[in-house]
Motif scaffolding. Structure first.
Motif, short mmCIF file in Angstrom:
data_model
loop_
_atom_site.label_atom_id
_atom_site.label_comp_id
_atom_site.label_asym_id
_atom_site.label_seq_id
_atom_site.Cartn_x
_atom_site.Cartn_y
_atom_site.Cartn_z
N GLU A 56 36.21 -27.34 26.91
CA GLU A 56 35.02 -27.26 27.74
C GLU A 56 35.19 -26.40 28.99
N ASP A 57 36.33 -25.72 29.13
CA ASP A 57 36.55 -24.93 30.34
C ASP A 57 35.98 -23.52 30.25
N VAL A 58 35.52 -23.11 29.06
CA VAL A 58 34.99 -21.76 28.86
C VAL A 58 33.68 -21.85 28.09
N GLY A 59 32.73 -21.00 28.43
CA GLY A 59 31.47 -20.97 27.71
C GLY A 59 31.56 -20.09 26.47
N VAL A 60 30.46 -20.01 25.75
CA VAL A 60 30.38 -19.18 24.56
C VAL A 60 29.63 -17.91 24.93
N GLY A 61 30.30 -16.77 24.80
CA GLY A 61 29.68 -15.49 25.13
C GLY A 61 28.91 -14.91 23.97
N ILE A 62 28.11 -13.90 24.27
CA ILE A 62 27.27 -13.27 23.26
C ILE A 62 28.10 -12.58 22.18
N ASP A 63 29.26 -12.02 22.56
CA ASP A 63 30.13 -11.36 21.58
C ASP A 63 30.65 -12.37 20.55
N VAL A 64 31.00 -13.55 21.01
CA VAL A 64 31.48 -14.60 20.11
C VAL A 64 30.35 -15.03 19.18
N CYS A 65 29.14 -15.20 19.72
CA CYS A 65 27.99 -15.58 18.90
C CYS A 65 27.72 -14.53 17.82
N ALA A 66 27.82 -13.25 18.19
CA ALA A 66 27.57 -12.17 17.22
C ALA A 66 28.61 -12.18 16.11
N GLN A 112 29.25 -16.20 4.70
CA GLN A 112 29.54 -17.45 3.98
C GLN A 112 28.28 -18.03 3.34
N LEU A 113 27.19 -18.07 4.09
CA LEU A 113 25.94 -18.63 3.56
C LEU A 113 25.43 -17.82 2.37
N ASP A 114 25.51 -16.47 2.50
CA ASP A 114 25.05 -15.61 1.41
C ASP A 114 25.92 -15.76 0.16
N ALA A 115 27.24 -15.78 0.35
CA ALA A 115 28.15 -15.90 -0.79
C ALA A 115 27.95 -17.21 -1.54
N ALA A 116 27.67 -18.27 -0.80
CA ALA A 116 27.46 -19.58 -1.43
C ALA A 116 26.01 -19.80 -1.87
N GLU A 117 25.15 -18.82 -1.55
CA GLU A 117 23.72 -18.95 -1.83
C GLU A 117 23.19 -20.29 -1.32
N ALA A 118 23.60 -20.62 -0.10
CA ALA A 118 23.26 -21.91 0.51
C ALA A 118 21.81 -21.97 1.00
N ILE A 119 21.21 -20.82 1.27
CA ILE A 119 19.84 -20.77 1.75
C ILE A 119 19.00 -20.00 0.73
N ASP A 120 17.92 -20.63 0.25
CA ASP A 120 17.04 -19.97 -0.72
C ASP A 120 16.24 -18.86 -0.06
N GLY A 121 16.24 -17.68 -0.67
CA GLY A 121 15.43 -16.57 -0.19
C GLY A 121 16.00 -15.92 1.06
N SER A 122 15.20 -15.06 1.64
CA SER A 122 15.64 -14.38 2.86
C SER A 122 15.45 -15.31 4.06
N TYR A 123 16.27 -15.09 5.07
CA TYR A 123 16.22 -15.93 6.26
C TYR A 123 16.76 -15.14 7.45
N ARG A 124 16.46 -15.61 8.63
CA ARG A 124 17.01 -15.05 9.86
C ARG A 124 18.01 -16.06 10.40
N LEU A 125 19.21 -15.58 10.73
CA LEU A 125 20.26 -16.45 11.26
C LEU A 125 20.36 -16.26 12.76
N GLU A 126 20.31 -17.35 13.50
CA GLU A 126 20.45 -17.32 14.95
C GLU A 126 21.63 -18.20 15.33
N VAL A 127 22.57 -17.64 16.09
CA VAL A 127 23.71 -18.40 16.58
C VAL A 127 23.67 -18.34 18.09
N SER A 128 23.68 -19.50 18.75
CA SER A 128 23.61 -19.51 20.21
C SER A 128 24.40 -20.68 20.79
N SER A 129 24.62 -20.60 22.09
CA SER A 129 25.26 -21.70 22.81
C SER A 129 24.18 -22.72 23.17
#
Length: 170
Positions: A45-55, A64-81
């Motif tokens: 907890e001493d460091v935050g999550v930067g935008i480079d790490v999220c990207a 990983q999601l695409d290879a496993a076909e975990a999400i049906d159809g096209s989707y937008r992936l958002e990763v954030s703190s």
């Protein structure tokens, strides 16, 4: 809530996060339009999550999601703190938020309501005790649909900006 994330998604996402020193806070899948929103935090907890790490995590998790076909159809992936209004989805999030203001929405009515805003007094044995307008309300962890920290701005939040602008002339 973390406990509601399907195991299939957790098993694909968490190893990538661990490689980056992060942990999964929550995952939300919206259907129209299809969005997979992943909220992450640093394991320490001493460091935050930067935008480079999220990207970087976004690229790896997307693969990983695409290879496993975990999400049906096209989707937008958002990763954030978690951000200022930090999502509280795990018991450890509630323990860390004790003493702060929170918003909590329950799955069903408790004391005639589903939405609670107040100071989280304590979290113990799966029970959140929240001071709502001077009254103590006990909310079982299993009854919480969603919750977040309410950031309390202080004068020190603006000191750096004020110091920078004080040295500039219009």
């Amino acid at each position: 809530m973390y406990g509601d994330i399907p195991e299939e998604l957790r098993s694909l996402i968490e190893p990538v996060l661990e490689d980056h020193g992060c942990e999964l806070v929550d995952t939300i899948v919206l259907n129209r339009p299809k969005v997979v929103r992943i909220i992450i935090d640093r394991a320490s907890e001493d460091v935050g999550v930067g935008i480079d790490v999220c990207a970087e995590i976004s690229r790896e998790v997307g693969t990983q999601l695409d290879a496993a076909e975990a999400i049906d159809g096209s989707y937008r992936l958002e990763v954030s703190s978690p951000g200022l209004h930090r999502v509280l989805s795990r018991e450890k999030d509630f323990q860390a938020a004790c003493g702060h203001n929170v918003n909590v929405t329950t799955k069903r009515l408790l004391d005639g309501r589903r939405r609670f805003h107040g100071r989280l007094l304590e979290f113990d044995d799966g029970l959140a005790r929240v001071d709502v307008d001077g009254f103590s309300v006990n909310i079982p962890f299993g009854e919480i649909e969603k919750a977040n920290l309410v950031y309390e701005f202080a004068a020190s939040d603006f000191d750096n900006r004020m110091a920078k602008s004080a040295g500039k002339r219009p």
